[in-house]
Design a protein around this motif. Sequence first.
Motif, PDB file in Angstrom:
ATOM      1  N   LEU A  14       0.847  -1.190   0.000  1.00 48.22           N
ATOM      2  CA  LEU A  14       0.000   0.000   0.000  1.00 48.22           C
ATOM      3  C   LEU A  14       0.883   1.240   0.000  1.00 48.22           C
ATOM      4  CD1 LEU A  14      -2.862  -0.862   2.488  1.00 48.22           C
ATOM      5  CD2 LEU A  14      -2.942  -0.787  -0.002  1.00 48.22           C
ATOM      6  N   LYS A  15       0.590   2.148  -0.908  1.00 46.50           N
ATOM      7  CA  LYS A  15       1.290   3.429  -0.981  1.00 46.50           C
ATOM      8  C   LYS A  15       0.231   4.513  -1.030  1.00 46.50           C
ATOM      9  CE  LYS A  15       4.628   6.119  -3.506  1.00 46.50           C
ATOM     10  NZ  LYS A  15       5.483   6.227  -4.676  1.00 46.50           N
ATOM     11  N   ASP A  16       0.224   5.353  -0.028  1.00 48.45           N
ATOM     12  CA  ASP A  16      -0.784   6.412   0.081  1.00 48.45           C
ATOM     13  C   ASP A  16      -2.202   5.835   0.036  1.00 48.45           C
ATOM     14  OD1 ASP A  16       1.263   8.366   0.182  1.00 48.45           O
ATOM     15  OD2 ASP A  16       1.317   8.461  -2.018  1.00 48.45           O
ATOM     16  N   GLY A  17      -2.363   4.648   0.646  1.00 49.34           N
ATOM     17  CA  GLY A  17      -3.679   4.017   0.714  1.00 49.34           C
ATOM     18  C   GLY A  17      -4.106   3.291  -0.545  1.00 49.34           C
ATOM     19  N   GLU A  18      -3.255   3.289  -1.570  1.00 46.19           N
ATOM     20  CA  GLU A  18      -3.568   2.626  -2.837  1.00 46.19           C
ATOM     21  C   GLU A  18      -2.633   1.432  -3.037  1.00 46.19           C
ATOM     22  OE1 GLU A  18      -6.025   3.446  -5.006  1.00 46.19           O
ATOM     23  OE2 GLU A  18      -6.655   5.009  -3.615  1.00 46.19           O
TER      24      GLU A  18
END
Length: 50
Positions: A14-18
């Motif tokens: 997950l990166k920035d919630g994505e």
Amino acid sequence: MSYISVRNAHKEFLKDGEPLTILEDINLDIEKGEFICLFWGLLVLVKAPS
């Protein structure tokens, strides 16, 4: 026959919630005496000298 077989490997973070896909549908056949390293999506395969 391979010493180690990997089929359809998949890895996400997950990166920035994505979801961020690092590996998708990776297939490997590793023979005895071979050495592999996985660094942030870069696969390095080194065959040991016989």
